[in-house]
Design a protein around this motif. Structure first.
Motif, PDB file in Angstrom:
ATOM      1  N   ILE A  51       0.839  -1.201   0.000  1.00  0.00           N
ATOM      2  CA  ILE A  51       0.000   0.000   0.000  1.00  0.00           C
ATOM      3  C   ILE A  51       0.872   1.249   0.000  1.00  0.00           C
ATOM      4  N   LEU A  52       1.883   1.275   0.864  1.00  0.00           N
ATOM      5  CA  LEU A  52       2.744   2.455   0.956  1.00  0.00           C
ATOM      6  C   LEU A  52       3.570   2.624  -0.325  1.00  0.00           C
ATOM      7  N   TYR A  53       4.010   1.514  -0.896  1.00  0.00           N
ATOM      8  CA  TYR A  53       4.739   1.585  -2.162  1.00  0.00           C
ATOM      9  C   TYR A  53       3.851   2.194  -3.256  1.00  0.00           C
ATOM     10  N   TYR A  54       2.594   1.807  -3.281  1.00  0.00           N
ATOM     11  CA  TYR A  54       1.648   2.339  -4.268  1.00  0.00           C
ATOM     12  C   TYR A  54       1.448   3.838  -4.067  1.00  0.00           C
ATOM     13  N   PHE A  55       1.327   4.249  -2.799  1.00  0.00           N
ATOM     14  CA  PHE A  55       1.189   5.676  -2.496  1.00  0.00           C
ATOM     15  C   PHE A  55       2.431   6.452  -2.951  1.00  0.00           C
ATOM     16  N   PHE A  56       3.605   5.940  -2.547  1.00  0.00           N
ATOM     17  CA  PHE A  56       4.848   6.658  -2.835  1.00  0.00           C
ATOM     18  C   PHE A  56       5.138   6.694  -4.342  1.00  0.00           C
ATOM     19  N   SER A  57       4.673   5.692  -5.076  1.00  0.00           N
ATOM     20  CA  SER A  57       4.887   5.658  -6.520  1.00  0.00           C
ATOM     21  C   SER A  57       3.921   6.575  -7.264  1.00  0.00           C
ATOM     22  N   ASN A  58       2.907   7.065  -6.564  1.00  0.00           N
ATOM     23  CA  ASN A  58       1.892   7.913  -7.187  1.00  0.00           C
ATOM     24  C   ASN A  58       1.714   9.225  -6.414  1.00  0.00           C
TER      25      ASN A  58
END
Length: 221
Positions: A158-165
């Motif tokens: 989830i955090l990776y998805y946030f940080f990538s966007n």
């Protein structure tokens, strides 16, 4: 990627270590079998190959202790081969089950497949930063203000998805579909629980308010 081999047979242990090193992995071993969970905390492997029949404490109990604090992928590699043994391994939190004697190329393929599922495919060695917080996708940690916290598999993705966007509003549907595409099956309530936990961990790192809620739209970092 660092793989921990928890196996008491020296010949099998060395065979596994050699095959893993030849495949480009680094390999580590616990100092003993009485406190493997502490060795996991110390060595932070990306995946564990765990035997069941071990001296002192069996693999079932070891898996339970590890799952109390970590979602590191675990593959049981054992001479036990009954359906009940496999069910027990999976129920206790194992990710895969391989019976001895095993086919080494098949085992390596299953290790590779599990690592791809467990860590972001395109950023296993990447570090992403946002708002003073650094996400280490390979280690499964987030850091800030000199403090590092471990993330569960869901939290990491989830955090990776946030940080990538960054700068993009992500709807709850977007996030759930992303997780499903990466073989993590969560519902709306589970997503809320995970985001609350992520926010609490980010707050401990000085990232209070990093994940903003956009009413009726979703989330933004």
């Amino acid at each position: 990627m660092n793989i921990m081999v928890v196996e008491d047979d020296p010949q099998i242990r060395e065979e596994l270590a050699l095959a893993l090193k030849n495949s480009g992995y680094t390999v580590c071993f616990p100092l003993g079998f009485g406190a493997v969970d502490e060795e996991v905390r110390r060595l932070a492997p990306h995946l564990i190959l765990l035997d069941v029949n071990l001296p002192g404490m069996d693999g079932f109990r070891i898996c339970g202790k590890i799952r109390a604090f970590s979602q590191v992928p675990i593959i049981f590699v054992t001479s036990r081969s009954s359906d009940m043994d496999e069910l027990t391994c999976m129920t206790l939190g194992g990710d895969d089950f391989v019976s001895k004697p095993y086919n080494m190329p098949v085992l390596l393929a299953r290790i590779s497949a599990l690592l791809k599922r467990a860590y972001p495919q395109d950023a296993r060695d990447a570090r992403l930063s946002c708002g003073g917080i650094t996400l280490d996708a390979a280690a499964g940690t987030a850091s800030g203000n000199g403090v590092t916290v471990e993330l569960t598999r869901n939290e990491l993705k989830i955090l990776y998805y946030f940080f990538s966007n960054q700068g993009k509003i992500l709807s709850r549907t977007d996030i759930i579909e992303y997780l499903w595409d990466n073989e993590l099956f969560v519902d709306d309530n589970t997503l809320s629980v995970n985001i609350t936990r992520i926010r609490n961990k980010l707050e401990a790192l000085g990232g209070m308010g990093l994940i903003k809620t956009k009413r009726g739209q979703g989330y933004l970092v």
